[in-house]
Design an enzyme around this catalytic site. Sequence first.
Site, mmCIF file in Angstrom:
data_model
loop_
_atom_site.group_PDB
_atom_site.id
_atom_site.type_symbol
_atom_site.label_atom_id
_atom_site.label_comp_id
_atom_site.label_asym_id
_atom_site.label_seq_id
_atom_site.Cartn_x
_atom_site.Cartn_y
_atom_site.Cartn_z
ATOM 1 N N PHE A 128 11.571 64.172 100.687
ATOM 2 C CA PHE A 128 11.480 62.707 99.888
ATOM 3 C C PHE A 128 12.585 62.647 99.060
ATOM 4 C CE2 PHE A 128 10.164 59.357 96.929
ATOM 5 C CZ PHE A 128 9.946 58.362 97.944
ATOM 6 N N ASP A 213 17.328 68.708 95.205
ATOM 7 C CA ASP A 213 16.596 67.311 94.413
ATOM 8 C C ASP A 213 15.636 68.023 93.628
ATOM 9 O OD1 ASP A 213 15.298 65.375 94.224
ATOM 10 O OD2 ASP A 213 15.279 64.347 96.050
ATOM 11 N N LYS A 242 12.587 61.404 87.079
ATOM 12 C CA LYS A 242 11.333 61.292 86.924
ATOM 13 C C LYS A 242 11.035 61.942 85.138
ATOM 14 C CE LYS A 242 8.824 60.884 91.051
ATOM 15 N NZ LYS A 242 9.425 61.231 92.438
HETATM 16 C C1 LIG Z 1 10.511 60.405 93.193
HETATM 17 C C2 LIG Z 1 11.365 61.286 94.170
HETATM 18 C C3 LIG Z 1 12.709 60.601 94.376
HETATM 19 C C4 LIG Z 1 12.806 58.911 94.221
HETATM 20 O O1 LIG Z 1 13.013 58.855 92.819
HETATM 21 P P1 LIG Z 1 12.639 57.361 92.287
HETATM 22 O O2 LIG Z 1 12.673 57.541 90.759
HETATM 23 O O3 LIG Z 1 11.365 56.964 92.656
HETATM 24 O O4 LIG Z 1 13.871 56.633 92.730
HETATM 25 C C5 LIG Z 1 13.690 61.300 94.918
HETATM 26 N N1 LIG Z 1 13.293 62.766 95.133
HETATM 27 C C6 LIG Z 1 12.324 63.243 94.990
HETATM 28 C C7 LIG Z 1 11.999 64.782 95.186
HETATM 29 C C8 LIG Z 1 10.905 62.558 94.189
HETATM 30 O O5 LIG Z 1 10.049 63.109 93.953
#
Ligand SMILES: *Cc1c(COP(=O)(O)O)cnc(C)c1O
Length: 390
Positions: A128, A213, A242
């Site tokens: 994700f 990520d 986050k």
């Molecule tokens: C939440 C998340 C995103 C996206 O972040 P947003 O602030 O919602 O755009 C991307 N990568 C990972 C691993 C995430 O958990």
Amino acid sequence: MIASVLPTYNRAPLSFTLGEGSWLTTDDGRRFLDLGAGIAVNALGHAHPALVAALTEQAQRVWHVSNLYRIPQQQALADALVANTFADSVFFTNSGTEAAELAIKMVRKYWHDRGEDRPTILSFEGAFHGRSTGAIAAAGSEKLTHGFGPLMPGFKVLPWGDHDALDAALDESVAAVMIEPVQGEGGIRPLPDPCLKGLRAACDRTGALLVLDEVQCGMGRTGRLFAHEWSGVAPDIMMVAKGIGGGFPLGAVLTTEAAGAPMSAGTHGSTYGGNPLACSVGLKVMEIIADPAFLAEVTRKAGLLRQKLEGLVAEHPDTYTEVRGLGLMLGLQCRLPNTDVTAAARDAGLLVVPAADNVIRLLPALNIPDEDLAEAVIRLGQAASAMTQA
Ligand SMILES: *Cc1c(COP(=O)(O)O)cnc(C)c1O
């Protein structure tokens, strides 16, 4: 008639009016123990006094100025990130998705400027990276992409944990490999350290960039400032968001000089990214979380929680089957449907977050008191009892 809020979420029937540490209070006075932390966002709990002070002090001076000017708070946060990580340079965004978009652009620009045609970024099933057209193409799952075609080209999604598929795919046409060191939405699936080491070595063989990520697993969540530090290898580019804002919208792309240098003036921008409010809060979050003593506490608390969860699984095998994860990024795989377990936990006054693979995620504030962790496991037990008696 369509709801005035576009109905893209299935929302629980709760609304909160107050947050204190790891507790949230609803408008009708019920208190919930929050082990979701806004999905790993409220890394220091709700209304942390030092963050409230950082935000309100800055709010009385200047909220927003354009990136056409120097922003001292942004400079200070970039310096702190550079001092504490592999990175030589940082670009600030407002979210993880925006960070993913920039990471993709940086990879493409890097190879463009080297005059090499490298059309493909490798990514992994269960990933994700956000909800933009680029980020859903990178993750590739039907759940994210259905109905949104044509998808942005340039991604090849590989099975998770399939070394042979990776070896076969990672040739000179590959611009980068993009991966979460611990998959979050994918069901709390940590990439074993030897795999991350092997991935780094494989990238080095072909020149492909390694893009991590760490939007969910970074900022102290696993007990190191960033999850990849456990493996001893570093990425070329990393997405962060986050936890870095502790609840204020903030994201970042961290990069080495080599991967970042092609992004010269005019190649990218953001109106809000790196604004004084966000960076004042982010700087305070960094000050607190990057402290080795704080991170050691995260690891200690994680051990405590994990041990209690193993006990929970042993006691309630009809509800829970397995504990997985790293640090305070833990998943409980469920035997009963995870959305039902999430609702039962809510009825027991506990907030958790479902993920893929029938997992519920426990992503507490990193400074959660030990007694709140113990209480959370008691409530998970109550949820299990209620479900199996029903
Ligand atoms: C939440 C998340 C995103 C996206 O972040 P947003 O602030 O919602 O755009 C991307 N990568 C990972 C691993 C995430 O958990």
